[in-house]
Design an enzyme around this catalytic site. Structure first.
Site, mmCIF file in Angstrom:
data_model
loop_
_atom_site.group_PDB
_atom_site.id
_atom_site.type_symbol
_atom_site.label_atom_id
_atom_site.label_comp_id
_atom_site.label_asym_id
_atom_site.label_seq_id
_atom_site.Cartn_x
_atom_site.Cartn_y
_atom_site.Cartn_z
ATOM 1 C CD1 TRP A 168 -19.631 38.421 -17.638
ATOM 2 C CD2 TRP A 168 -17.524 38.439 -18.076
ATOM 3 N NE1 TRP A 168 -19.246 39.642 -16.935
ATOM 4 C CE2 TRP A 168 -17.916 39.456 -17.133
ATOM 5 C CE3 TRP A 168 -16.157 38.215 -18.665
ATOM 6 C CZ2 TRP A 168 -16.901 40.676 -16.909
ATOM 7 C CZ3 TRP A 168 -15.239 39.171 -18.187
ATOM 8 C CH2 TRP A 168 -15.533 40.487 -17.408
ATOM 9 C CE LYS A 174 -27.807 33.590 -15.247
ATOM 10 N NZ LYS A 174 -27.193 34.419 -16.048
ATOM 11 C CB SER A 220 -19.659 40.910 -9.092
ATOM 12 O OG SER A 220 -21.327 40.613 -8.831
ATOM 13 C CD GLU A 244 -15.118 29.826 -4.294
ATOM 14 O OE1 GLU A 244 -14.099 30.988 -4.115
ATOM 15 O OE2 GLU A 244 -15.168 29.009 -3.592
ATOM 16 C CB CYS A 291 -11.877 36.297 -9.312
ATOM 17 S SG CYS A 291 -11.030 34.498 -9.741
ATOM 18 C CD GLU A 295 -13.202 41.710 -9.050
ATOM 19 O OE1 GLU A 295 -14.562 41.933 -9.039
ATOM 20 O OE2 GLU A 295 -12.567 40.727 -9.213
HETATM 21 P P1 TAP Z 1 -21.767 39.140 -11.838
HETATM 22 O O1 TAP Z 1 -22.145 40.440 -12.700
HETATM 23 O O2 TAP Z 1 -21.904 38.883 -10.516
HETATM 24 O O3 TAP Z 1 -22.892 37.761 -12.808
HETATM 25 C C1 TAP Z 1 -22.275 36.414 -12.509
HETATM 26 C C2 TAP Z 1 -23.508 35.544 -12.443
HETATM 27 O O4 TAP Z 1 -24.587 36.106 -11.721
HETATM 28 C C3 TAP Z 1 -24.034 35.805 -14.088
HETATM 29 O O5 TAP Z 1 -24.567 34.764 -14.545
HETATM 30 C C4 TAP Z 1 -25.075 36.908 -13.886
HETATM 31 O O6 TAP Z 1 -26.306 36.861 -14.966
HETATM 32 C C5 TAP Z 1 -25.586 36.444 -12.574
HETATM 33 N N1 TAP Z 1 -26.505 37.632 -11.743
HETATM 34 C C6 TAP Z 1 -26.352 38.806 -12.121
HETATM 35 N N2 TAP Z 1 -27.348 39.396 -11.451
HETATM 36 C C7 TAP Z 1 -27.873 38.701 -10.808
HETATM 37 C C8 TAP Z 1 -29.255 38.700 -9.952
HETATM 38 N N3 TAP Z 1 -29.714 39.937 -9.501
HETATM 39 N N4 TAP Z 1 -29.615 37.477 -9.404
HETATM 40 C C9 TAP Z 1 -29.199 36.551 -9.633
HETATM 41 N N5 TAP Z 1 -28.230 35.961 -10.488
HETATM 42 C C10 TAP Z 1 -27.567 37.356 -11.036
HETATM 43 O O7 TAP Z 1 -20.354 38.856 -12.447
HETATM 44 P P2 TAP Z 1 -19.590 38.793 -13.761
HETATM 45 O O8 TAP Z 1 -19.566 40.143 -14.058
HETATM 46 O O9 TAP Z 1 -20.157 37.859 -14.620
HETATM 47 O O10 TAP Z 1 -18.060 38.239 -13.555
HETATM 48 C C11 TAP Z 1 -17.231 38.996 -12.913
HETATM 49 C C12 TAP Z 1 -17.073 38.784 -11.290
HETATM 50 O O11 TAP Z 1 -17.037 37.255 -10.774
HETATM 51 C C13 TAP Z 1 -15.858 39.599 -10.594
HETATM 52 O O12 TAP Z 1 -16.221 40.024 -9.767
HETATM 53 C C14 TAP Z 1 -15.091 38.378 -10.585
HETATM 54 O O13 TAP Z 1 -14.062 38.695 -9.309
HETATM 55 C C15 TAP Z 1 -15.847 37.439 -10.219
HETATM 56 N N6 TAP Z 1 -15.265 35.949 -10.462
HETATM 57 C C16 TAP Z 1 -14.853 35.241 -9.099
HETATM 58 C C17 TAP Z 1 -14.148 34.133 -9.357
HETATM 59 C C18 TAP Z 1 -13.711 33.135 -7.916
HETATM 60 S S1 TAP Z 1 -13.386 31.653 -8.125
HETATM 61 N N7 TAP Z 1 -13.705 33.788 -6.634
HETATM 62 C C19 TAP Z 1 -14.048 33.514 -10.618
HETATM 63 C C20 TAP Z 1 -14.251 34.302 -11.733
HETATM 64 C C21 TAP Z 1 -14.993 35.617 -11.442
HETATM 65 P P3 TAP Z 1 -26.196 37.916 -16.165
HETATM 66 O O14 TAP Z 1 -24.966 37.530 -16.868
HETATM 67 O O15 TAP Z 1 -27.420 37.430 -16.842
HETATM 68 O O16 TAP Z 1 -26.106 39.301 -15.529
#
Ligand code: TAP
Length: 498
Positions: free
Chosen positions: A167, A191, A245, A267, A302, A401
């Site tokens: 997000w 998704k 994450s 990523e 991130c 984090e």
């Molecule tokens: P997550 O909680 O990991 O969610 C990311 C995506 O995965 C969302 O679409 C989420 O859906 C989905 N998801 C959650 N649980 C799942 C499951 N059990 N099975 C399949 N899909 C699932 O991350 P976030 O909170 O959106 O974003 C923050 C994280 O992203 C941080 O750790 C950040 O560092 C990382 N990030 C990394 C980068 C790079 S390039 N390395 C860039 C941006 C962000 P829902 O939204 O419906 O839960």
């Protein structure tokens, strides 16, 4: 109210129309279950729209559409210059609608609309253009072989790619997947994060307008555990590209192992160090970049520079300048001019950030600015920019984090100590170093275990350079640059006996 040429974002917001249905096979459709879920404006805490809640059944339909589109070659078999033209048209359309898309992004995510317009949108447009331009410039190879046999090494699309998006930069990260995936001739099922589906759905309308064939690009909004998991386990998805994450990244490796061994590209998170040596003469540009590194996008980044490693000799001077710098970062209404920190994504996340702040206090770190929620009349979820001094690298706030505007300051005395602290983390996404000494610059940048090391700047680079993480920050390749094409193509060797 409009100041100068700045758009009247508040006025526009009141008349904005959102696309809220799933986009499958070129059409907007409700979820098969008929269910919807609320998407909330984090700056007010109020419902912005209700979005189709797709589950495994919708994912099956979307993947079948993507598979059919791939199989009949309506996209993959187009002449490269035709695919390039279509992707360039898409980039032009995104650019033409940048103000509206920035507003959607800001309302759905809470980030300052001016940031979305200055950073997220140009980034998305650049990404699409860069990969579009690459389409007819990537050549295959002929291997050196004996004269009576020819060996061709050709790149072929993997097929259906699933993309699961976080997000924090919804549209920019979507473009980071869509650009190389479509450039490679693949089809895609996206998704988006449940909190921020709206920009991906508006983008889908532009995909259609750009003339990209039906079925090639699909969006299934919904929850991770249902729609996300279904994509991760789907036997017809050949590659799953995930940004999010580290915890959820592990699930995707399991989904792949337990289904069709699809390629997985991860990523993930980071806990990036920013090292400031005592040879830096002018600290002003350094503190400006430290502030951007941790405060831009509410720290929901991130590669946020969340651990400041500062040489003991200059710590007092640096912190004094940094406090003045933090004071310039106004927290408030994401649509207002001058706001530099908007709302964090949701109440639960705000509570998580405040929980980390409490843990820092409990472990003996000392708050020198911020540390509290900002209560706005509008409601919403705002956190003060926060600095902790006297942090050790063993504390939770230095290890995990936080994904919020919270900086941990750790002191060191030697360059070896700085390198050891910088590398003492399970993550390895990014790092920055400030020094006037060329030997230190070279030594430290080679010693840091991270995918991107910036010296005397805070920069993730542009489309032309790879981006991704070492250790638990990444898996399966790099995004951006030609490296991204490696993720979404297979190499095939063809022997021809003459
Ligand atoms: P997550 O909680 O990991 O969610 C990311 C995506 O995965 C969302 O679409 C989420 O859906 C989905 N998801 C959650 N649980 C799942 C499951 N059990 N099975 C399949 N899909 C699932 O991350 P976030 O909170 O959106 O974003 C923050 C994280 O992203 C941080 O750790 C950040 O560092 C990382 N990030 C990394 C980068 C790079 S390039 N390395 C860039 C941006 C962000 P829902 O939204 O419906 O839960």
């Amino acid at each position: 109210m409009t100041t100068g040429t700045r758009p009247d974002f508040a006025g526009m917001a009141s008349t904005l129309r959102f696309q809220t249905q799933a986009f499958i096979d070129g059409r907007f459709v409700p979820a098969l279950s008929g269910k919807t879920f609320a998407t909330i404006n984090p700056a007010t805490g109020r419902e912005l729209a209700r979005v189709a809640e797709c589950d495994g059944r919708d994912v099956d339909v979307a993947v079948a559409a993507a598979k059919a589109a791939f199989a009949d070659g309506r996209w993959a078999a187009l002449a490269p210059k035709e695919r390039k033209r279509a992707l360039l048209r898409l980039a032009d359309l995104v650019e033409a609608h940048a103000i509206e898309l920035a507003l959607v992004e800001s309302l759905d995510n809470g980030k300052p609309v001016d940031d979305a317009l200055a950073a997220d949108l140009p980034d998305a447009v650049d990404t699409l253009r860069w990969h579009a331009e690459a389409i007819d410039k990537l050549y295959d190879q002929v291997s050196p072989t004996a004269g009576d046999i020819v060996s061709l090494v050709v790149r072929e699309p993997v097929g259906v790619v699933g993309a699961v998006i976080p997000w924090n930069f919804p549209l920019a990260i979507l473009a980071m997947k869509v650009g190389p995936v479509l450039a490679g001739g693949n089809s895609i099922v996206v998704k988006p994060a449940e909190q921020t589906s709206l920009s991906a759905l508006r983008f889908a309308e532009l995909v259609k307008e750009a003339g990209i064939p039906d079925g090639v690009f699909n969006v299934v909004p919904g929850f991770g555990e249902t729609a996300g998991q279904a994509l991760g386990r789907h036997p017809d998805v050949e590659c799953l590209s995930f940004t999010g994450s580290t915890e959820v990244g592990r699930y995707f490796l399991n989904y792949s192992a337990e289904s069709n061994l699809k390629k997985v590209v991860l990523e993930l998170g980071g806990k990036s160090p920013v090292i400031v040596m005592n040879d830096v003469a002018d600290l002003q540009p350094v503190v400006e970049q430290i502030a951007i590194g941790i405060l831009f996008s509410q720290g929901e980044n991130c590669s946020a520079g969340s651990r400041l490693l500062v040489h003991a000799d200059i710590k007092d001077r640096l912190l004094e300048a940094l406090l003045a710098q933090f004071a310039e970062w106004t927290v408030g209404d994401p649509l207002a001019e001058g706001t530099r920190i908007g709302a964090v994504i949701e109440e639960r996340h705000m509570d998580r950030i405040l929980g980390y702040i409490q843990s820092g206090k409990d472990e003996g770190a000392r708050i020198i600015c911020g540390g509290e929620r900002v209560r706005a009349e509008s409601g919403g979820y705002f956190v003060q920019p926060t600095i902790f001094d006297d942090v050790t690298n063993a504390m939770v706030i230095a290890r995990e984090e936080i994904f919020g505007p919270v900086l941990s300051v750790i002191t060191f005395n030697t360059v070896e100590e700085a390198i050891a602290i910088a590398n003492d983390t399970p993550y390895g996404l990014a790092a920055s170093l400030y020094t006037n000494d060329l030997t230190t610059a070279h030594k430290v940048s080679r010693a840091i275990r991270a995918g991107t090391v910036s010296v005397n700047c805070f920069s993730e680079g542009d489309q032309a350079v790879p981006f991704g993480g070492f250790k638990q920050s990444g898996f399966g390749g790099r995004e951006k640059s030609f490296s991204a094409h490696d993720q979404y193509t297979e190499l095939k060797t063809i022997w021809i006996q003459l």
